[in-house]
Design a protein around this motif. Structure first.
Motif, PDB file in Angstrom:
ATOM      1  N   SER A 294      99.988  27.291  86.651  1.00 46.74           N
ATOM      2  CA  SER A 294     100.706  28.343  85.122  1.00 46.74           C
ATOM      3  C   SER A 294     102.149  27.087  85.046  1.00 46.74           C
ATOM      4  CB  SER A 294     101.101  29.090  85.953  1.00 46.74           C
ATOM      5  OG  SER A 294     102.492  29.906  84.317  1.00 46.74           O
ATOM      6  N   ILE A 295     101.545  26.638  83.777  1.00 48.48           N
ATOM      7  CA  ILE A 295     102.230  25.718  83.318  1.00 48.48           C
ATOM      8  C   ILE A 295     103.469  25.863  82.490  1.00 48.48           C
ATOM      9  CG2 ILE A 295     103.873  22.918  83.601  1.00 48.48           C
ATOM     10  CD1 ILE A 295     101.444  22.490  85.515  1.00 48.48           C
ATOM     11  N   PRO A 296     104.488  26.622  82.207  1.00 50.17           N
ATOM     12  CA  PRO A 296     105.607  26.568  81.234  1.00 50.17           C
ATOM     13  C   PRO A 296     105.426  25.757  79.791  1.00 50.17           C
ATOM     14  CG  PRO A 296     107.000  27.074  83.170  1.00 50.17           C
ATOM     15  CD  PRO A 296     105.699  26.592  83.256  1.00 50.17           C
ATOM     16  N   LEU A 297     105.221  25.522  79.373  1.00 47.45           N
ATOM     17  CA  LEU A 297     105.579  24.355  78.081  1.00 47.45           C
ATOM     18  C   LEU A 297     106.524  24.605  77.141  1.00 47.45           C
ATOM     19  CD1 LEU A 297     101.752  24.020  76.459  1.00 47.45           C
ATOM     20  CD2 LEU A 297     102.473  22.816  78.683  1.00 47.45           C
ATOM     21  N   ARG A 298     107.474  23.349  78.028  1.00 48.44           N
ATOM     22  CA  ARG A 298     108.576  23.713  77.115  1.00 48.44           C
ATOM     23  C   ARG A 298     109.131  23.087  75.046  1.00 48.44           C
ATOM     24  NH1 ARG A 298     113.158  25.436  81.304  1.00 48.44           N
ATOM     25  NH2 ARG A 298     113.578  26.582  79.192  1.00 48.44           N
ATOM     26  N   ILE A 299     108.235  23.576  74.669  1.00 49.98           N
ATOM     27  CA  ILE A 299     108.265  22.908  73.888  1.00 49.98           C
ATOM     28  C   ILE A 299     109.733  23.090  72.585  1.00 49.98           C
ATOM     29  CG2 ILE A 299     107.064  22.548  71.576  1.00 49.98           C
ATOM     30  CD1 ILE A 299     104.632  23.549  72.863  1.00 49.98           C
ATOM     31  N   PHE A 300     110.226  24.288  72.510  1.00 54.37           N
ATOM     32  CA  PHE A 300     111.263  25.089  71.640  1.00 54.37           C
ATOM     33  C   PHE A 300     112.525  25.212  72.985  1.00 54.37           C
ATOM     34  CE2 PHE A 300     106.990  26.421  69.790  1.00 54.37           C
ATOM     35  CZ  PHE A 300     106.997  25.283  68.638  1.00 54.37           C
ATOM     36  N   ASP A 301     112.182  25.516  73.447  1.00 52.26           N
ATOM     37  CA  ASP A 301     113.450  26.355  74.739  1.00 52.26           C
ATOM     38  C   ASP A 301     113.273  25.114  75.929  1.00 52.26           C
ATOM     39  OD1 ASP A 301     115.722  27.252  76.349  1.00 52.26           O
ATOM     40  OD2 ASP A 301     114.403  29.009  76.323  1.00 52.26           O
ATOM     41  N   ARG A 302     114.483  24.428  75.962  1.00 57.19           N
ATOM     42  CA  ARG A 302     114.360  23.847  76.836  1.00 57.19           C
ATOM     43  C   ARG A 302     115.748  23.521  77.694  1.00 57.19           C
ATOM     44  NH1 ARG A 302     111.860  20.917  73.224  1.00 57.19           N
ATOM     45  NH2 ARG A 302     114.391  19.074  72.351  1.00 57.19           N
ATOM     46  N   ASN A 303     116.737  24.455  77.296  1.00 59.62           N
ATOM     47  CA  ASN A 303     117.714  24.947  77.816  1.00 59.62           C
ATOM     48  C   ASN A 303     119.003  24.421  77.065  1.00 59.62           C
ATOM     49  OD1 ASN A 303     119.197  27.120  79.460  1.00 59.62           O
ATOM     50  ND2 ASN A 303     120.008  25.553  80.701  1.00 59.62           N
ATOM     51  N   GLN A 304     118.739  24.142  75.660  1.00 57.69           N
ATOM     52  CA  GLN A 304     119.776  23.152  74.664  1.00 57.69           C
ATOM     53  C   GLN A 304     121.256  23.988  74.865  1.00 57.69           C
ATOM     54  OE1 GLN A 304     116.540  24.008  73.938  1.00 57.69           O
ATOM     55  NE2 GLN A 304     115.965  22.851  72.654  1.00 57.69           N
ATOM     56  N   GLY A 305     121.058  25.578  74.642  1.00 56.39           N
ATOM     57  CA  GLY A 305     122.678  25.942  74.188  1.00 56.39           C
ATOM     58  C   GLY A 305     124.090  25.551  75.626  1.00 56.39           C
TER      59      GLY A 305
END
Length: 416
Positions: A294-305
């Motif tokens: 299982s690999i999460p697809l970090r399209i939106f949340d990449r811990n930018q904040g």
């Protein structure tokens, strides 16, 4: 588990023994060093801080733990006969585990270690403040004892003057009005004695509170001197010692390392953590095995904040470190200026004014008893002598308080 229980029992015994020690006052007079040792081992605020440091260090264990695997066991149609070909029973066993990437565990450990270091330095700063409070209270009690001795000597000496004046009144050498004026002055000496006694009681209670004694006792006593010390360390050396030893400045430096570790951890949290698992399945009489990834697809949340926040926090920590450094140097400079002023004033009293006040009092007392000086001159000389002695004592006290403040600013014992 047994080791944990033994450690808990040891800590409980230490705390209980600390509580019992709080109720005991030392049997005889104690020195300043003994008072400081007592405060470090009995002061409730310091004991609380020590336990907080231990609790913070325990978070390092949590930070170093690895991800636990998950085990899942499921079954279907288990209540049906095993020989039913249309609905065979099914058992599935699955084991999977999250694998962290980006060295998250390393940065968690760095954060935990840095947090412990900051907490330890903050405790050391609390200890430094408590040490200053003990030194100040100890010095104030020494000054109160000396002031009580001065007040008692003045009172006993003036009572002899009153007795002598009464004899002169009975012999007809002075008038009743002059004697009453002398006798009225006795009230001022008695008031000085009562005030000095009250100050000694209050300063003793304050010191006992700092030493962790839960109920002040009248038998508590200290020993020491207020003689002017010799300070040989130059200002530049004291400033360097302060920058090396001040725990609040060390905490500011450690906070920078903590902030940097948070930045790296925020970057690591932007990486992808796969979950890998395997399973065994039995359907009826057939066996099979499989796996899952299982690999999460970090399209939106990449811990930018968090990445941006931690970088600003790190910059803020660097400015705070600079401010802390400037504060250390400023504190030492101000404490040094206070010491120079105090030692200058005390030197004047001991080099000139004390001897002069004693000579004036003795000469006017002799002249008054032999009719060569007026009553007002003699009473004025007594007041000047009493006030000069108290001022000299206060000047010595201020020198010691200034030295304690300088040691506090440098986080180093200035006097050997």
């Amino acid at each position: 588990m047994r080791r944990l229980l033994r450690r808990s029992a040891f800590l409980l015994a230490a705390l209980l023994s600390g509580v019992s020690m709080q109720a005991q006052a030392p049997p005889g007079p104690i020195t300043l060093q003994q008072a400081l040792d007592m405060a470090r081992t009995r002061n409730p605020n310091l004991l609380s801080g020590q336990q907080h440091v231990i609790a913070t260090r325990a978070t390092e264990i949590t930070a170093g733990l690895r991800q636990n695997p998950n085990f899942t066991l499921s079954g279907a149609n288990v209540s049906l006969p095993a020989n039913n070909p249309s609905s065979p029973y099914t058992y599935v066993g699955n084991v999977n585990r999250l694998f962290e990437r980006g060295e998250k565990r390393r940065w968690r450990l760095d954060i935990a270690h840095a947090t412990t270091d900051v907490t330890q330095s903050q405790y050391k700063d609390s200890e430094r403040q408590t040490v200053l409070a003990v030194k100040q209270a100890f010095t104030q009690m020494l000054a109160a004892k000396a002031a009580l001795k001065i007040a008692d000597d003045n009172l006993q000496g003036y009572r002899k003057t009153v007795d002598l004046s009464k004899a002169r009144l009975d012999a007809g050498d002075i008038s009743a009005t002059d004697f009453e004026r002398i006798d009225l002055q006795l009230a001022e000496f008695e008031s000085d004695y009562d005030t000095a006694k009250l100050n000694l009681t209050q300063s003793s209670d304050q010191l006992q509170l700092l030493l962790g004694i839960d109920k002040p006792t009248d038998t508590f006593d200290i020993t020491g001197t207020l003689e002017l010390p010799t300070l040989t360390a130059p200002l530049t050396q004291i400033e360097q010692q302060a920058l090396q030893s001040r725990p609040d400045y060390l905490a500011a430096e450690q906070s920078v390392r903590l902030a940097d570790a948070n930045v790296k951890f925020a970057d690591a949290n932007g990486s992808i953590d796969p979950t890998i698992g395997g399973e065994y399945e039995r359907v009826g009489v057939f066996n099979s095995a499989g796996f899952q990834v299982s690999i999460p697809l970090r399209i939106f949340d990449r811990n930018q904040g968090e990445k941006e926040r931690t970088r600003y926090e790190a910059q803020s920590s660097r400015f705070a470190e600079t401010a802390a450094r400037n504060q250390v140097v400023n504190d030492v400079d101000q404490a040094w200026a206070g010491y120079e002023t105090a030692i200058s004033m005390a030197t004047r009293y001991h080099g000139h004014y004390l001897q002069e006040a004693t000579r004036v009092r003795d000469n006017l007392e002799f002249s008054y008893r032999h009719g060569g000086a007026t009553l007002l001159d003699y009473l004025d000389a007594l007041r000047d002598y009493r006030q000069t002695n108290l001022d000299a004592l206060n000047a010595n006290t201020q020198v010691w308080l200034a030295i304690h403040q300088l040691s506090f600013a440098a986080a180093t014992e200035i006097l050997p």
